[in-house]
Design a protein around this motif. Sequence first.
Motif, PDB file in Angstrom:
ATOM      1  N   GLY A 289       0.538   7.909  -7.452  1.00  0.00           N
ATOM      2  CA  GLY A 289       1.232   9.153  -7.178  1.00  0.00           C
ATOM      3  C   GLY A 289       1.128  10.037  -8.396  1.00  0.00           C
ATOM      4  O   GLY A 289       0.864   9.569  -9.494  1.00  0.00           O
ATOM      5  N   ALA A 290       1.352  11.305  -8.160  1.00  0.00           N
ATOM      6  CA  ALA A 290       1.341  12.226  -9.279  1.00  0.00           C
ATOM      7  C   ALA A 290       2.452  11.851 -10.242  1.00  0.00           C
ATOM      8  O   ALA A 290       3.520  11.431  -9.832  1.00  0.00           O
ATOM      9  CB  ALA A 290       1.555  13.633  -8.758  1.00  0.00           C
TER      10      ALA A 290
ATOM     11  N   ARG B 157       2.548   2.552  -3.140  1.00  0.00           N
ATOM     12  CA  ARG B 157       1.732   3.021  -4.263  1.00  0.00           C
ATOM     13  C   ARG B 157       2.127   4.431  -4.643  1.00  0.00           C
ATOM     14  O   ARG B 157       2.256   5.295  -3.784  1.00  0.00           O
ATOM     15  CB  ARG B 157       0.249   3.058  -3.865  1.00  0.00           C
ATOM     16  CG  ARG B 157      -0.425   1.746  -4.045  1.00  0.00           C
ATOM     17  CD  ARG B 157      -1.875   1.840  -3.615  1.00  0.00           C
ATOM     18  NE  ARG B 157      -2.313   0.522  -3.233  1.00  0.00           N
ATOM     19  CZ  ARG B 157      -3.360   0.268  -2.448  1.00  0.00           C
ATOM     20  NH1 ARG B 157      -4.077   1.253  -1.966  1.00  0.00           N
ATOM     21  NH2 ARG B 157      -3.681  -0.965  -2.182  1.00  0.00           N
TER      22      ARG B 157
ATOM     23  N   SER C 242     -15.557   9.954  -9.641  1.00  0.00           N
ATOM     24  CA  SER C 242     -15.935  11.189  -8.953  1.00  0.00           C
ATOM     25  C   SER C 242     -15.155  12.399  -9.424  1.00  0.00           C
ATOM     26  O   SER C 242     -14.923  13.306  -8.667  1.00  0.00           O
ATOM     27  CB  SER C 242     -15.728  11.056  -7.450  1.00  0.00           C
ATOM     28  OG  SER C 242     -15.758   9.750  -7.057  1.00  0.00           O
TER      29      SER C 242
ATOM     30  N   GLN D 108     -13.142   4.402  -8.283  1.00  0.00           N
ATOM     31  CA  GLN D 108     -14.040   5.269  -7.525  1.00  0.00           C
ATOM     32  C   GLN D 108     -13.629   6.720  -7.690  1.00  0.00           C
ATOM     33  O   GLN D 108     -14.458   7.590  -7.931  1.00  0.00           O
ATOM     34  CB  GLN D 108     -13.999   4.863  -6.044  1.00  0.00           C
ATOM     35  CG  GLN D 108     -14.945   5.630  -5.177  1.00  0.00           C
ATOM     36  CD  GLN D 108     -16.369   5.530  -5.669  1.00  0.00           C
ATOM     37  OE1 GLN D 108     -16.907   4.451  -5.864  1.00  0.00           O
ATOM     38  NE2 GLN D 108     -16.976   6.664  -5.929  1.00  0.00           N
ATOM     39  N   ALA D 109     -12.317   6.973  -7.566  1.00  0.00           N
ATOM     40  CA  ALA D 109     -11.823   8.349  -7.696  1.00  0.00           C
ATOM     41  C   ALA D 109     -12.041   8.862  -9.114  1.00  0.00           C
ATOM     42  O   ALA D 109     -12.382  10.026  -9.317  1.00  0.00           O
ATOM     43  CB  ALA D 109     -10.353   8.408  -7.312  1.00  0.00           C
TER      44      ALA D 109
ATOM     45  N   ARG E 219     -10.157  -0.724  -7.238  1.00  0.00           N
ATOM     46  CA  ARG E 219     -11.478  -0.237  -6.791  1.00  0.00           C
ATOM     47  C   ARG E 219     -11.395   1.231  -6.403  1.00  0.00           C
ATOM     48  O   ARG E 219     -12.234   2.042  -6.782  1.00  0.00           O
ATOM     49  CB  ARG E 219     -11.948  -1.025  -5.565  1.00  0.00           C
ATOM     50  CG  ARG E 219     -12.670  -2.324  -5.846  1.00  0.00           C
ATOM     51  CD  ARG E 219     -13.506  -2.774  -4.649  1.00  0.00           C
ATOM     52  NE  ARG E 219     -12.825  -2.687  -3.368  1.00  0.00           N
ATOM     53  CZ  ARG E 219     -11.997  -3.626  -2.894  1.00  0.00           C
ATOM     54  NH1 ARG E 219     -11.744  -4.714  -3.588  1.00  0.00           N
ATOM     55  NH2 ARG E 219     -11.428  -3.479  -1.711  1.00  0.00           N
ATOM     56  N   GLN E 220     -10.347   1.571  -5.644  1.00  0.00           N
ATOM     57  CA  GLN E 220     -10.204   2.957  -5.200  1.00  0.00           C
ATOM     58  C   GLN E 220      -9.969   3.887  -6.379  1.00  0.00           C
ATOM     59  O   GLN E 220     -10.517   4.979  -6.443  1.00  0.00           O
ATOM     60  CB  GLN E 220      -9.052   3.085  -4.197  1.00  0.00           C
ATOM     61  CG  GLN E 220      -9.354   2.385  -2.877  1.00  0.00           C
ATOM     62  CD  GLN E 220      -8.263   2.605  -1.839  1.00  0.00           C
ATOM     63  OE1 GLN E 220      -7.247   3.246  -2.116  1.00  0.00           O
ATOM     64  NE2 GLN E 220      -8.468   2.074  -0.653  1.00  0.00           N
TER      65      GLN E 220
ATOM     66  N   GLU F  49      -7.953  -3.883  -4.387  1.00  0.00           N
ATOM     67  CA  GLU F  49      -8.337  -2.720  -3.590  1.00  0.00           C
ATOM     68  C   GLU F  49      -7.918  -1.437  -4.303  1.00  0.00           C
ATOM     69  O   GLU F  49      -8.689  -0.486  -4.403  1.00  0.00           O
ATOM     70  CB  GLU F  49      -7.650  -2.798  -2.227  1.00  0.00           C
ATOM     71  CG  GLU F  49      -7.805  -1.560  -1.378  1.00  0.00           C
ATOM     72  CD  GLU F  49      -6.923  -1.631  -0.132  1.00  0.00           C
ATOM     73  OE1 GLU F  49      -7.444  -2.055   0.905  1.00  0.00           O
ATOM     74  OE2 GLU F  49      -5.726  -1.293  -0.209  1.00  0.00           O
TER      75      GLU F  49
ATOM     76  N   ARG G  36       0.825  -1.208   0.000  1.00  0.00           N
ATOM     77  CA  ARG G  36       0.000   0.000   0.000  1.00  0.00           C
ATOM     78  C   ARG G  36       0.859   1.258   0.000  1.00  0.00           C
ATOM     79  O   ARG G  36       0.645   2.171  -0.792  1.00  0.00           O
ATOM     80  CB  ARG G  36      -0.916   0.006   1.226  1.00  0.00           C
ATOM     81  CG  ARG G  36      -2.052  -0.997   1.119  1.00  0.00           C
ATOM     82  CD  ARG G  36      -2.939  -0.938   2.356  1.00  0.00           C
ATOM     83  NE  ARG G  36      -4.139  -1.738   2.163  1.00  0.00           N
ATOM     84  CZ  ARG G  36      -4.682  -2.517   3.094  1.00  0.00           C
ATOM     85  NH1 ARG G  36      -4.135  -2.590   4.290  1.00  0.00           N
ATOM     86  NH2 ARG G  36      -5.762  -3.197   2.840  1.00  0.00           N
TER      87      ARG G  36
ATOM     88  N   GLY H 261      -5.500   6.876  -7.025  1.00  0.00           N
ATOM     89  CA  GLY H 261      -4.872   5.599  -6.722  1.00  0.00           C
ATOM     90  C   GLY H 261      -3.396   5.522  -7.037  1.00  0.00           C
ATOM     91  O   GLY H 261      -2.789   4.477  -6.940  1.00  0.00           O
TER      92      GLY H 261
ATOM     93  N   ARG I 186      -9.670  12.634 -11.569  1.00  0.00           N
ATOM     94  CA  ARG I 186      -8.334  13.192 -11.363  1.00  0.00           C
ATOM     95  C   ARG I 186      -7.276  12.149 -11.677  1.00  0.00           C
ATOM     96  O   ARG I 186      -7.430  10.988 -11.383  1.00  0.00           O
ATOM     97  CB  ARG I 186      -8.174  13.657  -9.931  1.00  0.00           C
ATOM     98  CG  ARG I 186      -9.012  14.861  -9.605  1.00  0.00           C
ATOM     99  CD  ARG I 186      -8.683  15.298  -8.202  1.00  0.00           C
ATOM    100  NE  ARG I 186      -7.242  15.508  -8.101  1.00  0.00           N
ATOM    101  CZ  ARG I 186      -6.667  16.675  -8.323  1.00  0.00           C
ATOM    102  NH1 ARG I 186      -7.387  17.706  -8.655  1.00  0.00           N
ATOM    103  NH2 ARG I 186      -5.366  16.803  -8.202  1.00  0.00           N
ATOM    104  N   ARG I 187      -6.180  12.624 -12.221  1.00  0.00           N
ATOM    105  CA  ARG I 187      -5.109  11.709 -12.593  1.00  0.00           C
ATOM    106  C   ARG I 187      -4.480  11.049 -11.381  1.00  0.00           C
ATOM    107  O   ARG I 187      -3.905   9.982 -11.461  1.00  0.00           O
ATOM    108  CB  ARG I 187      -3.998  12.460 -13.330  1.00  0.00           C
ATOM    109  CG  ARG I 187      -4.279  12.781 -14.759  1.00  0.00           C
ATOM    110  CD  ARG I 187      -3.097  13.525 -15.349  1.00  0.00           C
ATOM    111  NE  ARG I 187      -2.681  14.658 -14.515  1.00  0.00           N
ATOM    112  CZ  ARG I 187      -1.677  14.632 -13.676  1.00  0.00           C
ATOM    113  NH1 ARG I 187      -0.950  13.551 -13.556  1.00  0.00           N
ATOM    114  NH2 ARG I 187      -1.373  15.692 -12.964  1.00  0.00           N
ATOM    115  N   THR I 188      -4.553  11.705 -10.261  1.00  0.00           N
ATOM    116  CA  THR I 188      -3.848  11.196  -9.091  1.00  0.00           C
ATOM    117  C   THR I 188      -4.541   9.988  -8.485  1.00  0.00           C
ATOM    118  O   THR I 188      -4.040   9.415  -7.543  1.00  0.00           O
ATOM    119  CB  THR I 188      -3.756  12.291  -8.012  1.00  0.00           C
ATOM    120  OG1 THR I 188      -5.035  12.884  -7.884  1.00  0.00           O
ATOM    121  CG2 THR I 188      -2.747  13.332  -8.389  1.00  0.00           C
TER     122      THR I 188
END
Lengths: 308, 481
Positions: free
Chosen positions: B268-269, B191, B259, B255-256, B251-252, B248, B188, B266, B262-264
């Motif tokens: 890192g930029a 990431r 909504s 979801q992002a 999924r995250q 996981e 995690r 799940g 955004r590129r970020t």
Amino acid sequence: MVMHLLSIDDLTRADIEKLFQLSDGFLEVAARPIKKVPTLRGRTVINLFLEPSTRTQSSFELAAKRLSADVINIKGTTSSVVKGESLKDTILTLESYRPDIIVMRHPQVGASRLATRYTKAAIVNAGDGTGEHPTQCLLDLYTIQRTFGHTEGLKIGMVGDILRSRVARSDLFGFRKMGMDVRLVAPPTLVPPGIEEWGVPIYHDLEALEEVDIIYLLRMQLERAKGRVPPVPSLREYSRRWGLSPAKVKPGQRVMHPGPINRGVELSGDLADDDRSLILHQVESGLAIRMAILLWCLAGALGEESEA
Amino acid sequence: MDLLSRPFGPRLACRALPLERFLLPDVRLFDPGERLDLVGDLLIGDGKILALGPEISRSENVEVLSDLAGCWVFPGLVDPHVHLRTPGFEYKEDLESGTAAAAAGGYVAVIAMANTEPAVDCGPVASWVLDQAGRRAQVRVGQVGAVSKGRLGQELAELWDLVQAGVTAFADDGSPIADADLLLHALRYARGTGRPLLLHLENKSLATDGVMREGKWSARLGLRGIPAVCESGPLARDLELIRYAFAEESRQASQAAESGGRRTAGKGAGSSQSGPVPFVHFQHLSVARSVQLLRQAKEEGLAVTGEVTPHHLLLTDEALCSFDPSLKVNPPLGSEGDREALLGGLADGTIDCIGSDHAPHAPHEKEVPIEEAAWGSTGLETAFAALFSRLVLPGRLSLGRLVEAMSSGPCGVFGLPAPRLAVGAPADFFVFDPEEEWQVTETSLRGKSRNCAFLGAELTGRVRMTVVAGSRRFVRARGEV
């Protein structure tokens, strides 16, 4: 009949708006030279705090006193709990005093719900482990309402130790109930697994805060990490990567924090003192909304008595 | 430093030498990545490949290396797994000797593991090693950062600090990550770093004081055996954890994305990789069951890669009959069935790359009864020649696959640009004489240590020259020891 406040889910949007209205009145009371009203005269409020607290405990105590209730405070370190008494027995003992409200903080999730089985008093959950902290959510919402004049459509980014935060758990669902757009920003190790299934967007980089109206910081709860793999390698690395400083806050953005703050960890000291910070407004709102909550818990009972 | 800016890329360091201009005449130019296989000339200058092909105009002022005519030129080798023993164990190997050995083996880059003293578990140590490599190393050195503090397997190391220092990957190599919760934290927390997690698979509680692979030969010799499940067990567990963590993450991320996209989400930029980051790489696979598990995981589309060593591809437990302490390696040499499975996995792409696991030890650590001997064999100087002699020449493995698995394969694991034989590409290549016959002897080795599993082996084909960043780092005349 008394009303418990155990979870933010216990309240509807209309309930929350009603609490805002009551709080407006109590804010006005707080501005008077004599800050006391007779609303709960003769009623008994017990503050049962089995986990350390400064602001929540003092806020509830003052709220009850300003409503003219009789208040007693029981703290974990001085109570019979340290002698091995079970929660059930503690509540049964207190029940003998026939209290009207027990405001309860406990290190374990669900403790306040358990307490409702052993007392006729209204239970107000003032924080149960990593579970919920509904009155914090209400004071946060009230602060936002006072600052922005509304809650609907506002974007808020909650940053930090979400995993172990009861504040985040109440706030997330309470904010959404009031029409706010909530996103979480945290190291992946501090995101509660499965939270994405509640439809909340999760980001791992502060960049995701660029477009929010409010940045809500959470305290790193190291005390809950004992015996486990620490979720971040060091506070140093955490603060460098996820800590907030004035330079990372855009003009117009507001910063909130439930306290206690750890200066230099989740936010820099100068940000805590910045006028974009609403931290002290939150404390002020907390007193008013807790007066409203105590009244709300007993409103049904008071109504029945006046009819009788 | 603005931490909101893009994560730093991996840093590979070697000493700068004056750029040279020279021409290799009439060589076989072979690069499977470029689909290149032709006889022609190669012109080097300004640190780059200036021209290649059958008809290059030879101007007067270019040095022509005519003694290399007839040799084969390959893109430089990259070793995903070496121990340069710096800091702390410089008596075994150091940055200078280890990279001299690498250059002698045709390598242009090596990735150094973090099991040093102190461990490379924080930014300053990683920076120090890379700075030293910038002054002393003959070939490019990438440094791995430890996953856990002190490689103790208890708490995460400051992975973002290591990323800023330029580490190439994270690994506790030498030790497994036994604690499942720590591995999950690492999956995690890493990431968004864009760095792979390299896993050493070993169930220490099963391995106990075993010396060699459990089986027919451990039973015959009386040496305590290490069962194959010591590796495949942790692999199966880790694959399950990776499936869980990657699911996981996606999924995250979705979801992002829903909504607001955004590129970020799940990640890192700045991470442009698709799929889960980090991906996970399994080091030195040694048993048939591991190949099967990895193949299955890849078929599902899990972002995992695998590695095998030359000694596991070429030697088996039977060799331990000699009680040669250089054959005591971790993981231990497997059965003939394991060896066949590894070879099959390499050929079909289940295994992505070959890592030497170059593990030098001083004589006093190996000149002891095998049960007491330190684990490991050196391998940088023999890897390509041994695999060429014993797999490519007999037709067991194609030359193209060997070159891929030792060059672009490891680069793929780390997300590094692969060395190429193409005009304009950095001059990172080596020259190989496919006909030279030689014997691996102590005097033929450039590294500090002599614990090589292939000592005494007679091989066909040998490295003649290695060029890194446009300058010659290793040159050997034909027949020279």
